[in-house]
Design a protein around this motif. Sequence first.
Motif, PDB file in Angstrom:
ATOM      1  N   VAL A 130     -92.197  90.883 -18.270  1.00 45.69           N
ATOM      2  CA  VAL A 130     -92.843  89.894 -17.407  1.00 45.69           C
ATOM      3  C   VAL A 130     -91.788  89.104 -16.625  1.00 45.69           C
ATOM      4  O   VAL A 130     -91.930  88.875 -15.416  1.00 45.69           O
ATOM      5  CB  VAL A 130     -93.737  88.940 -18.239  1.00 45.69           C
ATOM      6  CG1 VAL A 130     -94.205  87.770 -17.381  1.00 45.69           C
ATOM      7  CG2 VAL A 130     -94.933  89.695 -18.785  1.00 45.69           C
ATOM      8  N   GLY A 131     -90.705  88.713 -17.327  1.00 45.55           N
ATOM      9  CA  GLY A 131     -89.630  87.981 -16.651  1.00 45.55           C
ATOM     10  C   GLY A 131     -89.038  88.805 -15.526  1.00 45.55           C
ATOM     11  O   GLY A 131     -88.833  88.315 -14.410  1.00 45.55           O
ATOM     12  N   ALA A 132     -88.776  90.078 -15.812  1.00 45.28           N
ATOM     13  CA  ALA A 132     -88.185  90.959 -14.801  1.00 45.28           C
ATOM     14  C   ALA A 132     -89.122  91.105 -13.620  1.00 45.28           C
ATOM     15  O   ALA A 132     -88.704  91.019 -12.459  1.00 45.28           O
ATOM     16  CB  ALA A 132     -87.885  92.322 -15.415  1.00 45.28           C
ATOM     17  N   SER A 133     -90.394  91.305 -13.893  1.00 46.17           N
ATOM     18  CA  SER A 133     -91.291  91.609 -12.786  1.00 46.17           C
ATOM     19  C   SER A 133     -91.635  90.350 -11.984  1.00 46.17           C
ATOM     20  O   SER A 133     -91.718  90.408 -10.753  1.00 46.17           O
ATOM     21  CB  SER A 133     -92.518  92.365 -13.303  1.00 46.17           C
ATOM     22  OG  SER A 133     -93.648  91.586 -13.309  1.00 46.17           O
ATOM     23  N   LEU A 134     -91.757  89.187 -12.637  1.00 44.12           N
ATOM     24  CA  LEU A 134     -91.993  87.946 -11.875  1.00 44.12           C
ATOM     25  C   LEU A 134     -90.782  87.609 -11.003  1.00 44.12           C
ATOM     26  O   LEU A 134     -90.922  87.225  -9.837  1.00 44.12           O
ATOM     27  CB  LEU A 134     -92.282  86.781 -12.817  1.00 44.12           C
ATOM     28  CG  LEU A 134     -93.688  86.703 -13.422  1.00 44.12           C
ATOM     29  CD1 LEU A 134     -93.817  85.478 -14.294  1.00 44.12           C
ATOM     30  CD2 LEU A 134     -94.742  86.674 -12.308  1.00 44.12           C
ATOM     31  N   ALA A 135     -89.583  87.749 -11.575  1.00 47.21           N
ATOM     32  CA  ALA A 135     -88.377  87.419 -10.805  1.00 47.21           C
ATOM     33  C   ALA A 135     -88.173  88.416  -9.671  1.00 47.21           C
ATOM     34  O   ALA A 135     -87.827  88.038  -8.545  1.00 47.21           O
ATOM     35  CB  ALA A 135     -87.160  87.390 -11.722  1.00 47.21           C
ATOM     36  N   LEU A 188     -81.900  89.197 -14.754  1.00 49.18           N
ATOM     37  CA  LEU A 188     -81.776  87.766 -15.061  1.00 49.18           C
ATOM     38  C   LEU A 188     -83.120  87.178 -15.488  1.00 49.18           C
ATOM     39  O   LEU A 188     -83.187  86.349 -16.393  1.00 49.18           O
ATOM     40  CB  LEU A 188     -81.269  87.016 -13.832  1.00 49.18           C
ATOM     41  CG  LEU A 188     -79.768  86.964 -13.610  1.00 49.18           C
ATOM     42  CD1 LEU A 188     -79.475  86.413 -12.225  1.00 49.18           C
ATOM     43  CD2 LEU A 188     -79.117  86.085 -14.670  1.00 49.18           C
ATOM     44  N   GLY A 189     -84.177  87.616 -14.812  1.00 50.86           N
ATOM     45  CA  GLY A 189     -85.516  87.119 -15.131  1.00 50.86           C
ATOM     46  C   GLY A 189     -85.909  87.500 -16.550  1.00 50.86           C
ATOM     47  O   GLY A 189     -86.468  86.693 -17.299  1.00 50.86           O
ATOM     48  N   ALA A 190     -85.576  88.743 -16.927  1.00 55.37           N
ATOM     49  CA  ALA A 190     -85.861  89.201 -18.287  1.00 55.37           C
ATOM     50  C   ALA A 190     -85.085  88.343 -19.286  1.00 55.37           C
ATOM     51  O   ALA A 190     -85.634  87.881 -20.291  1.00 55.37           O
ATOM     52  CB  ALA A 190     -85.486  90.672 -18.431  1.00 55.37           C
ATOM     53  N   THR A 191     -83.810  88.103 -18.986  1.00 57.40           N
ATOM     54  CA  THR A 191     -82.972  87.291 -19.869  1.00 57.40           C
ATOM     55  C   THR A 191     -83.552  85.890 -20.025  1.00 57.40           C
ATOM     56  O   THR A 191     -83.701  85.376 -21.137  1.00 57.40           O
ATOM     57  CB  THR A 191     -81.551  87.172 -19.275  1.00 57.40           C
ATOM     58  OG1 THR A 191     -81.094  88.466 -18.920  1.00 57.40           O
ATOM     59  CG2 THR A 191     -80.599  86.537 -20.272  1.00 57.40           C
ATOM     60  N   LEU A 192     -83.880  85.294 -18.885  1.00 61.55           N
ATOM     61  CA  LEU A 192     -84.399  83.926 -18.905  1.00 61.55           C
ATOM     62  C   LEU A 192     -85.703  83.848 -19.692  1.00 61.55           C
ATOM     63  O   LEU A 192     -85.922  82.929 -20.485  1.00 61.55           O
ATOM     64  CB  LEU A 192     -84.616  83.437 -17.472  1.00 61.55           C
ATOM     65  CG  LEU A 192     -85.114  82.002 -17.363  1.00 61.55           C
ATOM     66  CD1 LEU A 192     -83.974  81.034 -17.658  1.00 61.55           C
ATOM     67  CD2 LEU A 192     -85.689  81.713 -15.992  1.00 61.55           C
ATOM     68  N   MET A 193     -86.580  84.842 -19.464  1.00 57.12           N
ATOM     69  CA  MET A 193     -87.894  84.785 -20.099  1.00 57.12           C
ATOM     70  C   MET A 193     -87.792  84.999 -21.604  1.00 57.12           C
ATOM     71  O   MET A 193     -88.463  84.310 -22.384  1.00 57.12           O
ATOM     72  CB  MET A 193     -88.808  85.846 -19.490  1.00 57.12           C
ATOM     73  CG  MET A 193     -90.264  85.633 -19.786  1.00 57.12           C
ATOM     74  SD  MET A 193     -90.862  84.127 -19.018  1.00 57.12           S
ATOM     75  CE  MET A 193     -91.595  84.788 -17.544  1.00 57.12           C
ATOM     76  N   VAL A 194     -86.936  85.940 -22.030  1.00 60.81           N
ATOM     77  CA  VAL A 194     -86.750  86.165 -23.466  1.00 60.81           C
ATOM     78  C   VAL A 194     -86.201  84.889 -24.110  1.00 60.81           C
ATOM     79  O   VAL A 194     -86.653  84.457 -25.175  1.00 60.81           O
ATOM     80  CB  VAL A 194     -85.800  87.363 -23.712  1.00 60.81           C
ATOM     81  CG1 VAL A 194     -85.390  87.439 -25.178  1.00 60.81           C
ATOM     82  CG2 VAL A 194     -86.474  88.659 -23.289  1.00 60.81           C
ATOM     83  N   SER A 195     -85.254  84.225 -23.431  1.00 59.47           N
ATOM     84  CA  SER A 195     -84.666  82.990 -23.964  1.00 59.47           C
ATOM     85  C   SER A 195     -85.702  81.868 -23.986  1.00 59.47           C
ATOM     86  O   SER A 195     -85.811  81.120 -24.962  1.00 59.47           O
ATOM     87  CB  SER A 195     -83.470  82.555 -23.113  1.00 59.47           C
ATOM     88  OG  SER A 195     -82.643  83.638 -22.829  1.00 59.47           O
ATOM     89  N   ALA A 196     -86.479  81.740 -22.888  1.00 60.73           N
ATOM     90  CA  ALA A 196     -87.485  80.672 -22.819  1.00 60.73           C
ATOM     91  C   ALA A 196     -88.534  80.872 -23.908  1.00 60.73           C
ATOM     92  O   ALA A 196     -88.978  79.909 -24.541  1.00 60.73           O
ATOM     93  CB  ALA A 196     -88.151  80.663 -21.441  1.00 60.73           C
TER      94      ALA A 196
END
Lengths: 344, 267
Positions: free
Chosen positions: A75-80, A299-307
């Motif tokens: 989700v992070g990857a695809s939203l970003a 980066l989006g995947a990283t951020l979302m997994v961390s969030a």
Amino acid sequence: MQATLARLTQAFSNSNIKWSSIFVAAVFLFAVILGLSLGAVQLPIWNIVTGSADSLETTIFTQIRAPRVFLAAAVGASLAGAGAVLQGLFRNPLADPGLIGVSGGAALGAVAVIVLGAWLNVPPELAIYTMPVAAVFGALVVTGVLYLFANRFGQFRIVTVLLVGIAINALSSVGIGLFQYASDDAQLRTLIFWMMGSFGRAQWMTALPCIAMMILATLALVGRAEALDKLQLGEAEAFHLGVDVISIKRQVVLLSAICVGAGVAVAGIIGFVGLVVPHIARFTLGVAHRPLILGSALLGATLMVSADLLARTAVLPAEIPVGLVTSALGAPFFLWLITKVTPR
Amino acid sequence: MVNHEGNTTVTLAVQNLSVRFGTRAILDSIAAEIQPGSITVLIGPNGAGKSTLLSGFAGHLADYSGLITIDGNSIGSFTAKQLAARRAVMLQSDNLVFEFSASDVIRMGILPHANATDEEQIEVIESLADRCGIHHLLHQSILSLSGGEKQRVHFCRCLAQIWCNTRLGASQYLMLDEPTSSQDIAGELRILNLVKEKSSEGVGVLLVLHDLNIAAHFGDTFYLLKNGRITARGEAGDVLIESTLSEVYETPVKIETRDQRIRINTF
């Protein structure tokens, strides 16, 4: 001499991008390992890999933790990725799937299916597919309307897209409000989940079709990177450089709607990831869309997994909706961005 | 090249071209052509339809009546990609909002079909940038450049497109809408000398210009437009005439010829 110097600069900036990419990939892996290990139950990842974990730990890992982390990453990857592409398509640094109403449209589609699906007695097995489809449809309608408005009032009005976004968000919340009013208690709980965003219900069954859609759509967007670069010059200019502008626009609108819609279908509205991440990616990887979309996705995947990790560990044993975490991080960034991009 | 009627025509032409916006005629039954190796200049007052006519030649008109042909084949039968392989266009707009470098922008002119290696691309970008006087700006953000510098970057992008298309062999066209509007006198001369050079290499050039003296010096064929119609066409001697210009621009114009050079003055 001058030519050699320029070549060196070029090579340096390329290797710079290479090292940035390796760094981002390393941080991503680190976040995934952390996300898999930490939580309400600590899972020493090494024991899982070597098979020395007990059966409860293994079940938690394969049935709860892993789908959740991978869903968050997708989700992070695809939203970003969608954020990067929408900013490019509208030539607008403030475009974000949440702010401009695309996520709202997707949520309205999903909510409609939750409430109407119960009335129409749609079997739950089918609901796995009807919900993403409805969400993508909602996202598609909003992106299409936005694009018509952007064309009508000229590309350069950065604020216009945001204002239209406000109007569309208001309309979607009317729709969602109506469905809330009409829903029963159980449905209401599900609806609130959409409004705040969470990966708490991640299951392989429901997540996998959406994960597949998001990954495919993001990769397809990477394939449109060169056309998106040329679109930055203007639509006429892109046409003069051989881009079939109308067809590319349709493809990009559809693909980014799939990215956002599938994400909203499985995780609800998660704001600001699509706004913040592409700007960080531009800063480190440059503005060309191929590295930008790929870098934003990573980066989006990283951020979302961390969030999500933060959301489920900060107030154990309770959980904060992950959308609140990303909004808390993203909203101040948005304010800073406004001061940067609006002419004084 | 031979078209379906068997005539040998190597030209970009419009016939009976009309464009309407509501009830207003932007272009009214225009016939004009661009020949390889020659510089065609569109002149005329603001709102005469010069940029629209250029769009027509570029194949970017959405709604028109009449015929636009490349080498005798209707422009509608070309895909965007095929058109891009035949002509480069520079408009007056500047839309970039993200920090592409000047070199990124020029590279966009190098189309994939040219199959240029990275080495070749860097080489051609550097040599063209050098000739356009923007080599020192190559790695700067386009957003940090002045209007004149940006204009030269976009001009350089068009030259890059012509370069990669020339490798493929077909006749080329270069269309520039007021390419020197933001240039100082040196930049203006630099751009137009490069245009002249391209035309002498066989490229068909279309220029929209406001400066009549510059037009007179660099143009081979002239079309004088007013209210969407062609008022005069031909060589300098047929078009750049005191009475014609004075009438079209609704301003007294004086023309002196000294050493076979035309000087056009309004005061």
